[in-house]
Design a protein around this motif. Structure first.
Motif, short mmCIF file in Angstrom:
data_model
loop_
_atom_site.label_atom_id
_atom_site.label_comp_id
_atom_site.label_asym_id
_atom_site.label_seq_id
_atom_site.Cartn_x
_atom_site.Cartn_y
_atom_site.Cartn_z
N ASN A 84 0.83 -1.21 0.00
CA ASN A 84 0.00 0.00 0.00
C ASN A 84 0.86 1.26 0.00
O ASN A 84 0.59 2.23 -0.73
CB ASN A 84 -0.92 0.02 1.23
CG ASN A 84 -2.11 -0.91 1.07
OD1 ASN A 84 -2.54 -1.21 -0.04
ND2 ASN A 84 -2.64 -1.37 2.18
N ASP A 85 1.91 1.25 0.82
CA ASP A 85 2.79 2.42 0.90
C ASP A 85 3.46 2.69 -0.45
O ASP A 85 3.56 3.83 -0.91
CB ASP A 85 3.86 2.21 1.97
CG ASP A 85 3.29 2.19 3.38
OD1 ASP A 85 2.13 2.64 3.56
OD2 ASP A 85 3.98 1.71 4.30
N TYR B 270 0.91 3.87 -3.04
CA TYR B 270 0.51 5.26 -2.81
C TYR B 270 1.45 6.19 -3.57
O TYR B 270 1.02 7.14 -4.23
CB TYR B 270 0.52 5.60 -1.32
CG TYR B 270 0.01 6.99 -1.04
CD1 TYR B 270 -1.36 7.25 -1.02
CD2 TYR B 270 0.88 8.06 -0.83
CE1 TYR B 270 -1.84 8.53 -0.79
CE2 TYR B 270 0.42 9.34 -0.61
CZ TYR B 270 -0.95 9.57 -0.59
OH TYR B 270 -1.42 10.84 -0.39
N LYS C 270 0.35 8.61 -6.71
CA LYS C 270 0.68 10.05 -6.74
C LYS C 270 1.40 10.41 -8.04
O LYS C 270 1.15 11.46 -8.64
CB LYS C 270 1.58 10.42 -5.55
CG LYS C 270 0.84 10.58 -4.23
CD LYS C 270 1.79 10.91 -3.10
CE LYS C 270 2.45 12.26 -3.26
NZ LYS C 270 3.30 12.62 -2.09
N THR D 45 -6.69 -2.08 -1.40
CA THR D 45 -5.90 -1.83 -0.19
C THR D 45 -6.08 -2.88 0.90
O THR D 45 -5.20 -3.07 1.73
CB THR D 45 -6.29 -0.47 0.43
OG1 THR D 45 -7.68 -0.52 0.83
CG2 THR D 45 -6.09 0.67 -0.55
N PHE E 268 -5.47 5.16 3.46
CA PHE E 268 -5.05 5.43 2.08
C PHE E 268 -5.88 6.60 1.51
O PHE E 268 -5.33 7.54 0.93
CB PHE E 268 -5.25 4.17 1.23
CG PHE E 268 -4.45 4.15 -0.05
CD1 PHE E 268 -3.29 3.39 -0.14
CD2 PHE E 268 -4.84 4.88 -1.16
CE1 PHE E 268 -2.55 3.35 -1.32
CE2 PHE E 268 -4.11 4.86 -2.34
CZ PHE E 268 -2.95 4.10 -2.42
N ASN F 200 -4.98 9.96 3.15
CA ASN F 200 -3.71 10.51 2.65
C ASN F 200 -3.89 11.17 1.28
O ASN F 200 -3.28 12.21 1.00
CB ASN F 200 -2.65 9.42 2.58
CG ASN F 200 -2.12 9.03 3.95
OD1 ASN F 200 -2.15 9.84 4.87
ND2 ASN F 200 -1.66 7.80 4.09
N LEU F 201 -4.72 10.57 0.44
CA LEU F 201 -5.00 11.18 -0.87
C LEU F 201 -5.65 12.55 -0.69
O LEU F 201 -5.28 13.52 -1.36
CB LEU F 201 -5.93 10.27 -1.69
CG LEU F 201 -5.34 8.97 -2.25
CD1 LEU F 201 -6.43 8.12 -2.88
CD2 LEU F 201 -4.25 9.27 -3.29
#
Length: 367
Positions: free
Chosen positions: A203-204, A207, A211, A225, A233, A236-237
């Protein structure tokens, strides 16, 4: 004819068992099938939904180190042996089929002591401890990776079958799948998921990838996810002000995996045996990122087998970064010849008839 099937804990043990059970049901019209699992395991939810009889035993996995927990587990193992004997005496199976997980241990062991023929099926390139112990007692050992054969001491018992997969995977209408998922068949589509529960390291990294490509239109991504990671998640978006277009989809869980797999040009996943079996059955190139905390590190061995066959790339969690994953993705989707070669290699090691081959072994034993 009576068939006792056992295996549980995770989907990796349960889904092959259910595929075998369904194959038996098709081939033996008057078969009597009993599935033995635990009350706490995922099998207690999945098996009854498939319409099979289900009974439970008391057992849990033994810790790797001596502790109070290991004493409790040892007592439960004795209970499991007692429960297994009771079930077997009552059901009187003609054969026992175990697909791994600690629940299969006492059931297959007790059956062997009663001279009942048995088969174990190993899903991974590195066998689980239960199957390694049971290999001494069983009639046949079905394996899914040739790499696993060297870990068993009884080569004369081994039969290569592959991993049973869902029949729904192979019967998808691709044109309809593209429409349903709103995927453009002319634009590379990457499907990413870290198993049913998700994978934090993946996931990290994804991400960072999302981006990077949020403003692109020359690639399509669907990243799953896992339910427990989705809110973070999405948050953070929002925090980073990233607005996703239709070509990028972030989901907590994906219920239409057969459709996703049949439309993907590249799949990124953690290396579970059943996911790999489905990828190779369809001939899909992959990037395998094994979870570092799985039992016996078996996902690493699965990933190594895929990379050795030229069907995918292996990236260990300790080496994973968003930048490295992005570069690997872009390099592959821009090199159509390489992607095609990986697809052929993937298809070459895939098996679509594993459940049928396992039931062929059953037939041979029961003759």
């Amino acid at each position: 004819m009576k068939f006792l099937i056992t295996g549980g804990g995770t989907g990796g043990h349960i889904y092959p068992a259910l595929s075998i059970a369904n194959e038996i049901k098709e081939r033996y019209k008057n078969s009597d099938i009993l599935y033995v699992g635990t009350k706490e395991g995922l099998e207690s939810e999945l098996v009854p939904k498939e319409g099979f009889k289900f009974e439970t035993i008391r057992v849990e996995g033994l810790p790797r180190k001596l502790s109070k927990e290991s004493i409790v587990s040892s007592v439960k193992l004795i209970h499991g042996i007692f429960d297994s004997r009771k079930i077997i005496n009552k059901f009187k199976p003609d054969i026992i089929i175990g697909t791994g997980g600690y629940v299969s241990g006492p059931v297959v062991y007790v059956g062997s002591k009663k001279k009942i023929p048995s088969i174990i099926h190993e899903q991974n390139a590195f066998p689980g401890i239960t199957n390694k112990i049971l290999s001494k007692y069983v009639t046949k050992i079905a394996v899914s990776f040739h790499e696993s054969e060297k870990y068993f001491k009884y080569p004369e018992k081994i039969v290569f079958t592959g991993n049973p997969i869902r029949k729904s995977i192979m019967s998808v209408n691709k044109e309809e799948a593209f429409k349903k998922l709103n995927i453009d068949s002319d634009v590379p589509f990457i499907l990413s998921f870290g198993g049913s529960g998700g994978q934090k390291k993946l996931n990290d990294a994804m991400y960072w990838v999302v981006k990077k490509v949020a403003s692109h239109s020359d690639v399509q991504i669907m990243h799953v996810t896992g339910k427990r990671f989705y809110s973070d998640f999405a948050a953070n978006l929002k925090k980073d002000g990233i607005i996703l277009k239709d070509n990028i989809k972030i989901l907590p869980y994906f219920f239409d995996m057969p459709l996703g797999l049949n439309t993907a040009n590249l799949v990124i996943t953690s290396g579970g045996a059943i996911a790999i079996a489905e990828l190779t059955a369809l001939g899909i190139p992959s990037i395998i990122i094994p979870k570092s905390y799985t039992a016996e590190n078996h996902q690493v061995y699965n990933g190594k087998a895929i990379e050795k066959a030229g069907a995918g790339l292996l990236i260990l969690e300790k080496d994973l970064t968003g930048e490295k994953l992005y570069e690997s993705i872009m390099k592959l989707i821009k090199d159509k010849n390489k992607l095609y070669e990986m697809s052929l290699n993937s298809k070459n090691i895939g098996r679509t008839n594993a459940a049928s081959k396992i039931v062929d072994i059953v037939e041979t034993i029961l003759k």
